[in-house]
Scaffold this active site. Structure first.
Site, short mmCIF file in Angstrom:
data_model
loop_
_atom_site.label_atom_id
_atom_site.label_comp_id
_atom_site.label_asym_id
_atom_site.label_seq_id
_atom_site.Cartn_x
_atom_site.Cartn_y
_atom_site.Cartn_z
N SER A 215 0.65 -1.19 0.09
CA SER A 215 0.00 0.03 0.11
C SER A 215 0.96 1.22 -0.04
CB SER A 215 -0.95 0.21 1.25
OG SER A 215 -0.12 0.46 2.18
N ASP A 216 0.40 2.43 -0.48
CA ASP A 216 0.83 3.59 -0.20
C ASP A 216 0.82 3.83 1.24
OD1 ASP A 216 2.03 5.91 -0.82
OD2 ASP A 216 0.64 6.77 -1.92
N TRP A 217 1.62 4.65 1.64
CA TRP A 217 1.97 4.90 3.15
C TRP A 217 0.78 5.44 3.83
CZ3 TRP A 217 5.31 2.09 1.22
CH2 TRP A 217 6.30 1.80 1.91
#
Length: 782
Positions: A215-217
C-alpha cells in the site's frame, strides 16, 4: 524454494506481523526461517536509503519527466542499474519507484515525478526502468496503481481504464516487476487498497502478477476489506488496522487464513529474489524479464557488470533529456565573449522536485558555476520568485539530544537543512531522541538588515550570537499532514548583521523519530525594481543573455496540485525586459511540468532542462553535447486552452469525463493547437524523412542527417494518430539510417464489451517528429 515449508514453520501471529511494516520503511525479520529485514526506500531519481540526509549522499539523476524526454529505453535501463547499485550500497532491497501515473492534466502536482501523458511511452520507459533496477538484484515497485490521486474518488469508464490508465501497469507487469504499490485514492467508489476487482481480478488474476502489492503509506484504513481486496503489505507499521485486528479477523473466520498465507508467500518470493531469504537459489523467472542470477550481498558489485560511475551517467542523461523548443540559430554558442547570466535559479540550481523524489547529492553544479568555466559571465539576480528563504550555507552540524541534553550523535550538514528518521544517523535511538540542535556560523558579505527564517512544524528556539531572536511554535498550514514537509510553513526574523563578522546561529527543536526543518537566510536587497533594472543593464552590455527561469518548491512539489501554469513571481516580466534589451537572449526553463511561455516568440531560443539532477548546462549551450530530448507531454500556450484541467474533487469525486482523450489525443480532438506538441524537440542538426514501408506490424523508416554535425533523432510511429512505436537513431552528417519498429498488438485493439477486440481493416501508419507532424505515411490491413 519451498515457500509452503517455510509457511508451515510460522504461527498465525508471525505471519500477520510480516504483513505490516516494522517501521517507516521495512518489513520485520524472521531469523527462524532465514528471512532478513526487508528495507524499502523512495528513490525515483536517487535512492534515499534509511538516513535521508546529507551524511550519506545520493546520486541525483534528472527527473522522471527528463528520463521520459530521452525516449531512450537503453539509457533508462542503464539508469535503473545505477539506482540498483545505489540501493545495494545503502542496504535497500525494494525501490519504491517508478511512478507511472499519466500526465492527465498539466496541473497535476506530481507531474514531474511521472513520465508522460502517453500510455505507450510511459509503459516502455517504465518497463526499461524496472528491468534495469531488477537486473541489479533490487525490486522495483511501480506506483500508484491506478490513477494516483491523493484522496479523490476517480470516476472513469472501463474503456478509459483499460486503454489508458491500466496500460502502463500491464506493461511493467509483463516486464516482470517484483512489486507494485496501490494508490491512496478510490476508483469508481472503491479505495484501491480494497479494490478486489482491479487488484485480485485484473492485476493478480488476468495479468498473472506474482509480486508483492504494497500500500501507499497510511493508505490501508480497514482490516477485512483491505485484506480481502488484494493488498499484501500495509505500510507503514507496525501500528494500523492490521496487526492484532487482522489476526483476530482470521481466528474469527472473517478472513480466511489462506489469504494471509498467499500474502506471506509473496513476501517470501520477493525476499528470495532480492537476496533477503537464505538457503537456496532463487527460482527461475519467465520471459520476457532477463534471467536473474543469485543476488550478491548488499554492497557488492551489482548484477550485470562492473560498478557504474553515477555522476558520469547523470551528466550523460541530462543532455539527452534537454529539450530545445525554439532556436533561431543562436545555439550552440559560437565566438561568445561575454554572457549575461540572469535569474535566481542560475546561482542556486533546483535539480529535483519536492517530496519523495528528494535526495541529497554530494555535489551540485549550478549554471553560474558551469558557464563561468567556459566564458566571461556577468551575473544578475533580476528577480527572486522564491517565497521561502534559501538555506543558510554550511557547513553546519546537527546534534541529536536526549531528554537531559546529552548528545546521542552529531551529523555534519552541507547547508542549514536538517532531516532525520529513527534510523538516521547511526547511533540515534528514536525512543531516546528528545531534541535536535542545529549549529552553524554565517559570515555575511554585506552589512544591514538580514532575514533569517525557520521552516518547519513545532517549537523552535533560535539564538544568534547567544541572544534569543525567536522562541515559539509554528503550526501546520491546513489539515493535510504532508504540508508539514511539502513545503513546511516558515517564520522570519529580521536582524542586523555586520559584513565580515562571524555570527553563530543555533536552532533547537524538540524532536521525535522523524522530522525536518530548515534555517533560511536572505541578504538585504535593493528591491525588485532595482534588481530588474540591473539585469536589463547587464544583458544590454553582453554578447548574449541567458535567463534561467524556474518553478519553486511552493509552485511544484508533491502534496498539492498547481493552480496555474505561470512561472512564479515576476520571471515573465524579467524575460520580456531582458529580451527587449538583448535580442540574443536564450531562456533556460528549469521545471518538471509545463509552464506558460508568453515570451517564446521574443527570444532567440528556449531550452527545457526539466529538473536536471547533478548535470551542468554549459555542455549543451556551447555544443559539446546536443539537446536530445523530445517532449513526453504536450505544452499548452495558455492554461485556458488545455482540454483537460479538472483536478479538484467535487464532493470528493473527480470525474474523468474526457474518457481516453488526454494529452495530444485531447488536443487533436479539441481542434486547438498547443504551444508545443507531444514529441516535439529540436537538435543541432536537421533531418529528412525519406521513406516508410509497413507490412503487418513491422514498420521500416529511412531518415537522413541533412545537417553539418552528428546528431540523434527520435523516429516516432503513430497508428491512427496514436503513438505505437519509436526508436532513437544516430547519424553522421549526410548519413542515412534505417530503423525498424515493431508495433504492439494493442496498437490495433480497443476495449469493447469486457474484452480486447482487434479492429480489422485498413489502418494509417505515420512516421514523424511529433504527434502533429506526420512526415511519412503508409497503410496496413489487419
Amino acid at each position: 524454494m519451498d515457500f509452503d515449508a517455510l509457511l508451515a514453520r510460522l504461527d498465525l501471529g508471525a505471519k500477520v506481523r510480516l504483513l505490516t511494516g516494522a517501521g517507516r520503511g521495512s518489513l520485520p525479520p524472521l531469523p527462524e526461517i532465514g528471512l532478513d529485514r526487508v528495507v524499502m526506500s523512495d528513490g525515483p531519481i536517487g535512492v534515499r536509503g534509511e538516513q535521508w540526509s546529507a551524511v550519506d549522499p545520493s546520486i541525483a539523476l534528472p527527473s522522471p519527466t527528463a528520463l521520459a524526454a530521452t525516449w531512450d529505453v537503453d539509457l533508462v535501463r542503464r539508469a535503473g542499474r545505477l539506482l540498483a547499485q545505489e540501493a545495494r550500497r545503502k542496504g535497500v532491497h525494494v525501490l519504491l519507484a517508478p511512478a507511472i501515473n499519466l500526465h492527465r492534466s498539466p496541473l497535476g502536482g506530481r507531474h514531474f515525478a511521472c513520465f508522460s501523458e502517453d500510455a505507450y511511452l510511459t509503459g516502455e520507459i517504465g518497463a526499461a526502468y524496472v528491468e534495469g533496477v531488477q537486473e541489479g538484484g533490487v525490486a522495483a515497485t511501480p506506483k500508484h496503481f491506478v490513477t494516483g490521486h491523493a484522496t479523490a474518488d476517480v470516476r472513469v469508464s472501463e474503456k478509459a481504464l483499460r486503454e489508458v490508465y491500466l496500460r502502463p501497469f500491464e506493461r511493467v507487469v509483463r516486464a516482470g516487476a517484483w512489486g507494485l504499490m496501490t494508490a491512496c485514492d478510490s476508483v469508481n467508489g472503491t479505495t484501491m487498497t480494497e479494490h478486489a476487482e482491479l487488484v485480485n481480478g485484473v492485476l493478480k488474476g488476468e495479468w498473472g502478477f506474482d509480486g508483492l502489492v504494497v500500500s501507499d503509506w497510511t493508505a490501508v484504513r480497514t482490516t477485512e476489506a483491505a485484506a480481502l481486496g488484494g493488498t499484501d503489505v500495509a505500510m507503514q507499521g507496525p501500528h494500523g488496522p492490521w496487526g492484532e485486528r487482522l489476526e483476530a479477523a482470521v481466528r474469527e473466520g472473517r478472513v480466511p487464513e489462506s489469504v494471509v498465507d498467499d500474502r506471506v508467500r509473496r513476501i517470501l518470493r520477493l525476499a528470495h529474489r532480492v537476496g533477503a531469504l537464505h538457503g537456496a537459489e532463487p527460482p527461475p523467472v519467465a520471459e520476457p524479464p532477463p534471467v536473474q542470477e543469485r543476488p550478491e550481498a548488499h554492497g557488492a558489485e551489482p548484477r550485470g557488470g562492473p560498478a557504474i560511475d553515477g555522476v558520469a551517467l547523470a551528466r550523460e542523461v541530462a543532455p539527452r533529456a534537454f529539450t530545445l523548443l525554439t532556436n533561431d540559430g543562436i545555439l550552440p554558442f559560437r565566438e561568445v565573449g561575454t554572457v549575461a547570466l540572469i535569474g535566481a535559479a542560475a546561482a542556486e540550481a533546483r535539480i529535483m522536485g519536492g517530496g519523495s523524489a528528494q535526495v541529497f547529492p554530494g555535489r551540485i553544479v549550478s549554471p553560474l558555476q558551469g558557464l563561468g568555466e567556459r566564458a566571461e559571465v556577468r551575473y544578475a539576480l533580476g528577480t527572486d520568485p522564491r517565497t521561502r528563504l534559501s538555506p543558510l550555507p554550511g557547513p553546519a552540524t546537527a546534534a541529536f539530544l536526549d531528554a537531559d541534553g546529552a548528545v546521542l550523535s552529531e551529523q555534519p550538514l552541507a547547508t542549514a537543512e536538517a532531516r532525520w528518521t529513527g534510523q538516521s544517523p547511526p547511533g540515534v535511538d528514536g525512543e531516546r531522541l528528545a531534541a535536535v540542535r542545529l549549529r552553524t556560523t554565517y559570515t555575511p558579505d554585506v552589512s544591514g538588515e538580514h532575514q533569517l527564517s525557520v521552516a518547519g512544524v513545532g517549537a523552535f528556539a533560535v539564538t544568534v550570537d547567544g541572544e534569543t531572536v525567536f522562541d515559539g511554535s509554528i503550526g501546520p498550514d491546513g489539515d493535510d499532514p504532508a504540508r508539514a514537509f511539502l513545503p513546511p510553513p516558515e517564520r522570519r526574523i529580521s536582524l542586523p548583521m555586520a559584513a565580515g563578522h562571524a555570527h553563530e546561529v543555533v536552532v533547537t527543536h524538540p524532536a521525535g523519530a522523524f522530522g525536518s526543518f530548515t534555517v533560511g537566510h536572505a541578504n538585504p536587497g535593493p528591491g525588485e525594481d532595482a534588481l530588474m533594472a540591473e539585469a536589463v543593464r547587464v544583458a544590454a552590455e553582453c554578447d548574449v543573455a541567458v535567463v534561467v527561469a524556474a518553478t519553486t518548491p511552493e509552485a511544484e512539489s508533491e502534496g498539492f496540485d498547481r493552480a496555474d501554469l505561470r512561472l512564479p513571481g515576476r520571471q515573465d516580466e524579467l524575460v520580456h525586459a531582458v529580451a527587449a534589451a538583448n535580442p540574443r537572449t536564450v531562456v533556460v526553463v528549469n521545471a518538471g511540468s509545463p509552464v506558460e511561455l508568453p515570451w517564446a516568440e521574443e527570444v532567440a531560443a528556449v531550452l527545457l532542462t526539466w529538473f536536471p539532477g547533478q548535470a551542468a548546462l554549459a555542455e549543451v549551450l556551447f555544443g559539446d553535447a546536443e539537446p536530445g530530448g523530445r517532449l513526453p507531454t504536450t505544452w499548452p500556450r495558455r492554461l485556458r486552452d488545455a482540454p483537460v484541467v479538472d483536478v479538484t474533487p467535487v464532493d470528493g469525486v473527480v470525474a474523468y469525463e474526457e474518457g481516453t482523450s488526454i494529452g495530444y489525443r485531447a488536443w487533436k480532438r479539441s481542434g486547438r493547437a498547443p504551444a508545443f506538441w507531444f514529441g516535439h524537440g529540436l537538435g543541432y542538426t536537421t533531418w529528412s524523412y525519406d521513406s516508410i514501408a509497413a507490412e503487418g506490424t513491422t514498420v521500416t523508416v529511412a531518415v537522413t542527417n541533412t545537417g553539418d554535425r552528428p546528431g540523434r533523432e527520435v523516429v516516432q510511429v503513430y497508428v491512427d494518430g496514436v503513438l505505437a512505436g519509436f526508436d532513437v537513431v544516430e547519424a553522421a552528417p549526410g548519413e542515412s539510417v534505417l530503423t525498424t519498429v515493431f508495433l504492439p498488438e494493442r496498437a490495433f485493439q480497443v476495449w469493447q464489451e469486457g474484452g480486447w477486440r482487434t479492429v480489422e481493416g485498413v489502418h494509417t501508419v505515420e512516421a514523424g517528429r511529433h504527434a502533429a507532424d506526420p512526415r511519412l505515411s503508409a497503410t496496413v490491413k489487419i
